[in-house]
Design an enzyme around this catalytic site. Structure first.
Site, PDB file in Angstrom:
ATOM      1  N   ALA A  21       0.696  -1.003  -0.102  1.00 37.41           N
ATOM      2  CA  ALA A  21      -0.017  -0.119  -0.172  1.00 37.41           C
ATOM      3  C   ALA A  21       0.871   1.283   0.176  1.00 37.41           C
ATOM      4  O   ALA A  21       1.706   1.372   0.663  1.00 37.41           O
ATOM      5  CB  ALA A  21      -0.753  -0.062   1.371  1.00 37.41           C
ATOM      6  N   LYS A  22       0.401   2.129  -0.854  1.00 37.35           N
ATOM      7  CA  LYS A  22       1.219   3.401  -0.685  1.00 37.35           C
ATOM      8  C   LYS A  22       0.325   4.467   0.003  1.00 37.35           C
ATOM      9  O   LYS A  22      -0.466   5.144  -0.581  1.00 37.35           O
ATOM     10  CB  LYS A  22       1.155   3.797  -2.430  1.00 37.35           C
ATOM     11  CG  LYS A  22       2.269   5.239  -2.641  1.00 37.35           C
ATOM     12  CD  LYS A  22       2.274   5.577  -3.952  1.00 37.35           C
ATOM     13  CE  LYS A  22       3.228   6.704  -4.249  1.00 37.35           C
ATOM     14  NZ  LYS A  22       4.487   6.410  -4.090  1.00 37.35           N
TER      15      LYS A  22
END
Length: 304
Positions: A157-158
């Site tokens: 996840a960014k």
């Protein structure tokens, strides 16, 4: 300073840049839970086009899904909004920042009823690590800060809050006169930069960090595919900092950094001290694609 554009897309409509404001009690401001993307639009031979738009939108939704945030728009709506934002600002080339965040309402760590909001901004932004860095390479240093463990933060996840780690590493090495930091994973192997994936060339083999402690980079994926098309052996395996020291070539990839060579790591010259042949070949191929000169990879760009 960011060169402000005219409008920002906020929760389904375009508003003037100065009016795209949020309340000081916005949940994500306090706790760092927001998913975002970095995307570039390039001016090419056939007009402006966005690089790997669908892949970036997919990753934005994946990041939000991992963090239990339901985006109140479809993927198509977000992709269309990204294009609309660029067009409405009359930008031929730009950096694009979509962000999904938790709005104000309740405070505390568990706020299931707070609204999930979306904003998309676009502005002109040149070479992230400098034009000279793109051409001649940068100086990097191994940071004393460690990259996230997979059970501390979810690396696929960014997420905004994760970048505090990157900010500290960046500040540390910049204070010592270097251009960029390289972080190690919790077991001491090379992980990635503060906002970039890392590659090295040794004995003709292109190596990059496996998808353990790193973000699954879209530019990274593109470089691996381009290298394989050229008959270059590509492996994903762990490697140590001292292997970087004796590599023939080292470079970083990312939307902001594009493909930036590294000429020095920890005061040790990499190879000849100049971008090597594989680095220059992949960099040239990348810019041919984003500027519409390479028709073989036309599917990688979305014309406006």
């Amino acid at each position: 300073m960011i060169k402000q554009s005219e409008k920002i897309w906020l929760d389904g409509r375009l508003v003037p840049w100065k009016d795209a404001q949020i309340h000081v009690m916005t949940h994500s401001l306090h706790y760092g839970l927001a998913a975002f993307e970095g995307i570039r639009c390039y001016k090419g031979e056939r007009g402006s086009a966005i690089f790997r738009l669908d892949e970036h939108v997919d990753r934005l939704f994946s990041s939000a899904h991992i963090m239990l945030m339901k985006i109140p728009f479809s993927k198509k709506q977000i992709a269309d909004a990204i294009c609309e934002t660029v067009r409405s600002n009359k930008l031929e080339e730009c950096y694009i920042r979509p962000i999904v965040f938790v709005g104000d309402g309740d405070m505390g760590l568990y706020t299931p009823d707070n609204p999930i909001r979306v904003a998309i901004a676009a502005w002109p932004w040149g070479a992230y690590l400098g034009e000279d860095g793109l051409k001649n390479g940068i100086r990097a240093r191994i940071s004393s800060f460690t990259r996230h463990h997979v059970n501390v933060s979810m690396t696929r996840a960014k997420v905004s809050g994760y970048y505090v780690n990157s900010i500290m590493a960046k500040r540390e090495v910049k204070a010592c006169g270097y251009d960029e930091a390289i972080l190690l994973d919790p077991e001491g192997y090379v992980s990635e930069g503060t906002g970039e994936n890392i590659f090295m060339v040794r004995r003709g083999v292109l190596k990059t960090t496996p998808l353990t402690s790193i973000l699954e980079g879209i530019t990274r994926n593109s470089m691996m595919e381009l290298a394989r098309e050229r008959g270059i052996a590509v492996v994903e395996e762990r490697f140590t900092r001292d292997e970087l020291y004796i590599a023939e070539e080292v470079f970083m990839t990312g939307t902001a950094a594009e493909l930036t060579p590294i000429r020095e790591v920890d005061d040790r010259q990499v190879g000849s001290g100049k971008p090597g042949p594989i680095t220059k070949d992949l960099q040239a191929a990348f810019f041919d694609i984003v500027r519409g000169k390479d028709h073989q990879h036309a599917s990688w760009i979305s014309p406006l």
